[in-house]
Design an enzyme around this catalytic site. Sequence first.
Site, short mmCIF file in Angstrom:
data_model
loop_
_atom_site.label_atom_id
_atom_site.label_comp_id
_atom_site.label_asym_id
_atom_site.label_seq_id
_atom_site.Cartn_x
_atom_site.Cartn_y
_atom_site.Cartn_z
N ASP A 112 -38.25 -72.15 -23.81
CA ASP A 112 -38.90 -70.86 -23.56
C ASP A 112 -38.24 -69.80 -24.43
OD1 ASP A 112 -40.35 -68.67 -22.01
OD2 ASP A 112 -40.80 -70.41 -20.76
N ASP A 164 -29.28 -65.67 -8.93
CA ASP A 164 -30.01 -66.74 -8.25
C ASP A 164 -30.29 -67.94 -9.15
OD1 ASP A 164 -30.76 -67.34 -5.68
OD2 ASP A 164 -32.70 -66.34 -5.74
N HIS A 172 -39.55 -64.09 -20.47
CA HIS A 172 -40.43 -65.09 -19.87
C HIS A 172 -39.67 -66.26 -19.25
CE1 HIS A 172 -43.58 -68.32 -20.08
NE2 HIS A 172 -44.39 -67.33 -19.79
N ASN A 230 -31.53 -71.34 -0.39
CA ASN A 230 -30.73 -71.31 0.84
C ASN A 230 -29.35 -70.69 0.61
OD1 ASN A 230 -30.93 -71.89 3.64
ND2 ASN A 230 -29.48 -73.59 3.40
N VAL A 245 -34.82 -65.55 -4.08
CA VAL A 245 -35.92 -66.47 -3.86
C VAL A 245 -35.39 -67.90 -3.88
CG1 VAL A 245 -37.64 -64.92 -4.87
CG2 VAL A 245 -36.42 -66.53 -6.35
N ALA A 250 -52.02 -82.89 -25.28
CA ALA A 250 -51.44 -84.11 -25.86
C ALA A 250 -51.77 -85.31 -24.98
CB ALA A 250 -49.94 -83.96 -26.03
N SER A 304 -48.06 -70.36 -16.84
CA SER A 304 -46.62 -70.46 -17.15
C SER A 304 -45.80 -70.74 -15.90
CB SER A 304 -46.13 -69.16 -17.78
OG SER A 304 -46.46 -69.08 -19.13
#
Length: 397
Positions: free
Chosen positions: A133, A142, A179, A192, A197, A281, A334
Site C-alpha cells: 500500500d 492500535d 491509505h 481486546n 478498534v 488475475a 480497499s
Amino acid sequence: EFTVPHVTAQILVQRAPGTPTTVIENLLSALGGTVLLTSVTSGIDVVAISDDNDLGTAIALLEADPGIEYAEPNYLTSLWATPNDLQFPQQWSKENTGVNAPDGLGNSGADLNLVAAWDSQSTAPGVVIAVIDDSMDTAHVDLAANVLPSGRCFASPGSSRPCTNGPNDPNPADSSDFHGTLVAGTAAAHGNNGIGVAGAAWETGLLPLKVDLSYFAIVEAIDEAIAQDADIINMSFGGPVESQSLSRAIDRAQAAGILMIASAGNADANNNFASHYPSDATQDNLLSIAASDSRDRISGFSQWGTTTVHLAAPGDLVRTTANDNGFATVSGTSFSAPHVAGVAALVYASAGTADYRQVKAQLLNGTVNGRDALGPVTPGQDKKAIPGRVATAARPR
C-alpha cells in the site's frame, strides 16, 4: 498513445536469459533509451526514453527483438478509498446489530460473524499479512503490537512518490500517505486492548510494504513478501490494464503458497466486462473482493462480476485506524479486501498446516450464499451479483 496512467517515459523490460542490457540501449539509442535500474529479484529492467510520445515505438522495437521476452509501460494503479475496544460498538462490519452503522440503518447479522468466531479463534500468531500500500503508521497505538519491524519501501526511479524516509521505512512521508494505515487496521488492529478498534484478526503479523503505486514497485513488493515468508498479501488497489510483469509476480507468489486478496474496484462496473487488475488475475491463489453495506447489499460504488469477483465483505462506512493514532470511518473495496485478509489469517491459524487452497476453499464455503446482491443497476445488468458475502463459520455463542 497510452492513455492509461503510467510513469512518464518508462518501460518495464524482461530480457531473455543471456541477453545483456546493452541490447536495450542499442535498440533505443535514437529514442534516448537508458536502463535506469535492474531488479535483483525479478530481473526486470526499468528503461527510460526521452519522450513519452515515443513509448509505443520503443515497445515495438523491443518486442521485435528475440532477446526480449516482453516490454510494457510502467503502469500506475489507484487506491480504492472512498471486544473491549472503545470504538468496537461502531464496527458494524464485525458485529451488525441493525442500528450501529453510521447511518443507523442495517440488517442484524449482516457482518463477518466474527464475534462468534472470536470465541474460539481471535488471534493468528505466526501468520503474516503483507500489506502492499502507500504506507503504514507503524507506531499507531492500535497497530504497533502487530507490525513487523522488517517493512520496506519501493518506488520506480524518478518517482513523484519516492521513498523519502529510505528503503527500510514504510511510514507516511506526508499527508498524501494515508491509505495503508486504514487498510492495516481493518485487517489486524490489535483487539481486546481497551482502545480504538478491533481488526478481523486481533493479533497477527503485519508486514508493511510501501509502494509508489507503479507496477514496478508492486512487483518488487510481492517479491519481498515472498522473501519474508508472508502467508497472505493484501492488495487494495487496481488499474484497467493487465501486466506481464505483475502476472509473473503473482505466479511466483502462487509457487510460494501465498494467498493474495485484491479489491475489486470502486467504479460501479461489472468486472466480467470492465477489466480491473490485479483482481481479475486468473491464478488460483487470488481472491477478488467486492464491498457490501450494513444492509447486506453490494455497495453502490463497488465493482462486481459473477465470474471475476469471488466474494463480498463489508466496505461501506467501516471504522478503522488512521494516521497519527487516529481513527476514521471509510468506504471502498480497499477495506473489503483486508477484512477477508484478516479472516484468512484466522483460518490459517485455526487449521494449523493449511495451504492457500484449503484456506481459500474455507473462505468460499463459509460465505452467506444464495442472496441477491442488490444495488444501483448498470445498463444491461438486472442486478449486481457475486457468489456471496464472506463470513466465518457459524459457531455456538
